[in-house]
Scaffold this motif. Structure first.
Motif, PDB file in Angstrom:
ATOM      1  N   GLY A   1      36.610 -26.266 -26.543  1.00 26.39           N
ATOM      2  CA  GLY A   1      38.032 -25.989 -26.457  1.00 26.39           C
ATOM      3  C   GLY A   1      38.460 -24.594 -26.871  1.00 26.39           C
ATOM      4  N   GLU A   2      37.548 -23.789 -27.343  1.00 23.96           N
ATOM      5  CA  GLU A   2      37.892 -22.446 -27.786  1.00 23.96           C
ATOM      6  C   GLU A   2      38.086 -21.537 -26.577  1.00 23.96           C
ATOM      7  N   TRP A   3      39.066 -20.645 -26.652  1.00 20.98           N
ATOM      8  CA  TRP A   3      39.459 -19.768 -25.552  1.00 20.98           C
ATOM      9  C   TRP A   3      38.277 -19.099 -24.878  1.00 20.98           C
ATOM     10  N   TRP A   4      37.484 -18.341 -25.645  1.00 23.67           N
ATOM     11  CA  TRP A   4      36.365 -17.603 -25.064  1.00 23.67           C
ATOM     12  C   TRP A   4      35.308 -18.540 -24.499  1.00 23.67           C
ATOM     13  N   THR A   5      35.110 -19.673 -25.149  1.00 24.71           N
ATOM     14  CA  THR A   5      34.112 -20.633 -24.683  1.00 24.71           C
ATOM     15  C   THR A   5      34.443 -21.118 -23.281  1.00 24.71           C
ATOM     16  N   LEU A   6      35.694 -21.473 -23.036  1.00 24.52           N
ATOM     17  CA  LEU A   6      36.099 -21.930 -21.701  1.00 24.52           C
ATOM     18  C   LEU A   6      35.908 -20.832 -20.661  1.00 24.52           C
ATOM     19  N   LEU A   7      36.237 -19.595 -21.024  1.00 21.90           N
ATOM     20  CA  LEU A   7      36.088 -18.496 -20.071  1.00 21.90           C
ATOM     21  C   LEU A   7      34.622 -18.178 -19.796  1.00 21.90           C
ATOM     22  N   ILE A   8      33.778 -18.256 -20.811  1.00 19.03           N
ATOM     23  CA  ILE A   8      32.332 -18.047 -20.621  1.00 19.03           C
ATOM     24  C   ILE A   8      31.773 -19.147 -19.721  1.00 19.03           C
TER      25      ILE A   8
ATOM     26  N   PHE B   1      29.794 -21.088 -14.436  1.00 22.06           N
ATOM     27  CA  PHE B   1      29.930 -21.888 -13.215  1.00 22.06           C
ATOM     28  C   PHE B   1      29.999 -20.995 -11.979  1.00 22.06           C
ATOM     29  N   ASP B   2      30.474 -19.771 -12.154  1.00 25.46           N
ATOM     30  CA  ASP B   2      30.509 -18.812 -11.044  1.00 25.46           C
ATOM     31  C   ASP B   2      29.164 -18.123 -10.844  1.00 25.46           C
ATOM     32  N   GLY B   3      28.170 -18.449 -11.667  1.00 21.53           N
ATOM     33  CA  GLY B   3      26.822 -17.917 -11.477  1.00 21.53           C
ATOM     34  C   GLY B   3      26.412 -16.805 -12.422  1.00 21.53           C
ATOM     35  N   TYR B   4      27.275 -16.422 -13.338  1.00 20.11           N
ATOM     36  CA  TYR B   4      26.896 -15.387 -14.294  1.00 20.11           C
ATOM     37  C   TYR B   4      25.903 -15.973 -15.290  1.00 20.11           C
ATOM     38  N   THR B   5      24.878 -15.195 -15.645  1.00 18.33           N
ATOM     39  CA  THR B   5      23.877 -15.667 -16.603  1.00 18.33           C
ATOM     40  C   THR B   5      23.547 -14.625 -17.674  1.00 18.33           C
TER      41      THR B   5
ATOM     42  N   PHE C   1      28.741 -11.317 -18.497  1.00 21.54           N
ATOM     43  CA  PHE C   1      29.834 -11.967 -19.224  1.00 21.54           C
ATOM     44  C   PHE C   1      30.738 -10.918 -19.872  1.00 21.54           C
ATOM     45  N   GLN C   2      30.108  -9.925 -20.498  1.00 15.98           N
ATOM     46  CA  GLN C   2      30.872  -8.916 -21.209  1.00 15.98           C
ATOM     47  C   GLN C   2      31.766  -8.121 -20.261  1.00 15.98           C
ATOM     48  N   GLN C   3      31.238  -7.733 -19.127  1.00 21.79           N
ATOM     49  CA  GLN C   3      32.020  -6.968 -18.159  1.00 21.79           C
ATOM     50  C   GLN C   3      33.138  -7.818 -17.556  1.00 21.79           C
ATOM     51  N   SER C   4      32.821  -9.047 -17.209  1.00 21.69           N
ATOM     52  CA  SER C   4      33.808  -9.926 -16.594  1.00 21.69           C
ATOM     53  C   SER C   4      34.968 -10.231 -17.541  1.00 21.69           C
ATOM     54  N   LEU C   5      34.647 -10.487 -18.797  1.00 22.38           N
ATOM     55  CA  LEU C   5      35.648 -10.959 -19.751  1.00 22.38           C
ATOM     56  C   LEU C   5      36.244  -9.859 -20.626  1.00 22.38           C
ATOM     57  N   ASN C   6      35.613  -8.675 -20.604  1.00 23.18           N
ATOM     58  CA  ASN C   6      36.050  -7.592 -21.483  1.00 23.18           C
ATOM     59  C   ASN C   6      36.119  -8.079 -22.933  1.00 23.18           C
ATOM     60  N   ILE C   7      35.061  -8.725 -23.372  1.00 23.54           N
ATOM     61  CA  ILE C   7      34.944  -9.335 -24.691  1.00 23.54           C
ATOM     62  C   ILE C   7      34.049  -8.452 -25.561  1.00 23.54           C
TER      63      ILE C   7
ATOM     64  N   TYR D   1      21.494 -16.686 -19.951  1.00 22.56           N
ATOM     65  CA  TYR D   1      22.105 -17.917 -20.457  1.00 22.56           C
ATOM     66  C   TYR D   1      22.409 -18.805 -19.260  1.00 22.56           C
ATOM     67  N   VAL D   2      21.703 -19.933 -19.189  1.00 23.18           N
ATOM     68  CA  VAL D   2      21.761 -20.816 -18.030  1.00 23.18           C
ATOM     69  C   VAL D   2      22.398 -22.142 -18.452  1.00 23.18           C
ATOM     70  N   LEU D   3      23.282 -22.639 -17.617  1.00 24.17           N
ATOM     71  CA  LEU D   3      23.908 -23.925 -17.901  1.00 24.17           C
ATOM     72  C   LEU D   3      22.856 -25.030 -17.993  1.00 24.17           C
ATOM     73  N   THR D   4      22.999 -25.881 -18.992  1.00 29.59           N
ATOM     74  CA  THR D   4      22.173 -27.081 -19.102  1.00 29.59           C
ATOM     75  C   THR D   4      22.879 -28.198 -18.332  1.00 29.59           C
ATOM     76  N   GLU D   5      22.242 -29.325 -18.231  1.00 31.71           N
ATOM     77  CA  GLU D   5      22.887 -30.482 -17.595  1.00 31.71           C
ATOM     78  C   GLU D   5      24.166 -30.835 -18.357  1.00 31.71           C
ATOM     79  N   ARG D   6      24.085 -30.781 -19.683  1.00 29.79           N
ATOM     80  CA  ARG D   6      25.272 -31.059 -20.504  1.00 29.79           C
ATOM     81  C   ARG D   6      26.381 -30.051 -20.196  1.00 29.79           C
ATOM     82  N   GLY D   7      26.026 -28.796 -20.074  1.00 29.07           N
ATOM     83  CA  GLY D   7      27.003 -27.772 -19.733  1.00 29.07           C
ATOM     84  C   GLY D   7      27.583 -27.982 -18.350  1.00 29.07           C
ATOM     85  N   ARG D   8      26.717 -28.286 -17.373  1.00 29.05           N
ATOM     86  CA  ARG D   8      27.194 -28.519 -16.004  1.00 29.05           C
ATOM     87  C   ARG D   8      28.149 -29.712 -15.941  1.00 29.05           C
ATOM     88  N   SER D   9      27.965 -30.666 -16.843  1.00 24.78           N
ATOM     89  CA  SER D   9      28.833 -31.847 -16.818  1.00 24.78           C
ATOM     90  C   SER D   9      30.268 -31.516 -17.232  1.00 24.78           C
TER      91      SER D   9
END
Length: 174
Positions: free
Chosen positions: A22-29, A34-38, A43-49, A81-89
């Motif tokens: 539920g944390e802001w950055w977590t949802l954006l990451i 999900f868009d394929g960034y790994t 992540f840093q360029q996309s989110l300017n984090i 950083y690759v989504l796990t099954e738990r992450g994909r769910s």
């Protein structure tokens, strides 16, 4: 990250889910994943984090089992950083949040929409009961109840809410 779950909410699945995702950055990451960034730099360029914030969030996502850290280069050692099954769910949750946001915008104000990959047609995401196909946004038709692992406080909460719902349903309206 310090736990924000109140003692009385420790068995609530909503509270524990928000703690993990539920944390802001977590949802954006996760959205970027999900868009394929790994990769960190993607992540840093996309989110300017900031580097420190991204490092902390990625570490938490790996610890929580939503992302897996894998080496993709050995000299120098670099990880992706690759989504796990738990992450994909969690994808339906992200889709539902985006759909909720778009629902409150005029079509011309939407900067991102969900489309059918094959046809390009815009999708209209809804959450339904897998057994019946009925929409779950009807709060009179679907309600929460204490589950098998509920403790005394959770059982008391939903016993009382059940009584209130029953009284509202059986009381004649003026």
């Amino acid at each position: 990250m310090a736990s924000r779950i109140r003692l009385e909410d420790r068995e609530c699945p909503l509270s524990t889910t928000v703690q993990h995702a539920g944390e802001w950055w977590t949802l954006l990451i996760l959205h970027d994943a999900f868009d394929g960034y790994t990769r960190f730099d993607q992540f840093q360029q996309s989110l300017n984090i900031s580097t420190s914030m991204l490092t902390a969030r990625l570490k938490t996502l790996v610890t929580d089992g939503l992302l897996e850290r894998r080496p993709y280069q050995t000299n120098p050692l670099r990880h992706e950083y690759v989504l796990t099954e738990r992450g994909r769910s969690l994808r339906p949750v992200i889709v539902a949040l985006a759909a909720w946001g778009n629902q409150h915008l005029a079509p011309e104000e939407r900067s991102m929409v969900l489309v059918d990959a094959a046809t390009g047609e815009e999708a209209e995401p809804v959450v339904v009961d897998a057994r019946t196909g009925r929409r779950l946004d009807d709060s009179d038709a679907f309600v929460f109840a204490a589950g098998p692992a509920a403790g005394p406080e959770m059982r008391a909460r939903y016993t009382e809410l059940g009584r209130d719902r029953h009284e509202r349903a059986t009381t004649p309206r003026a």
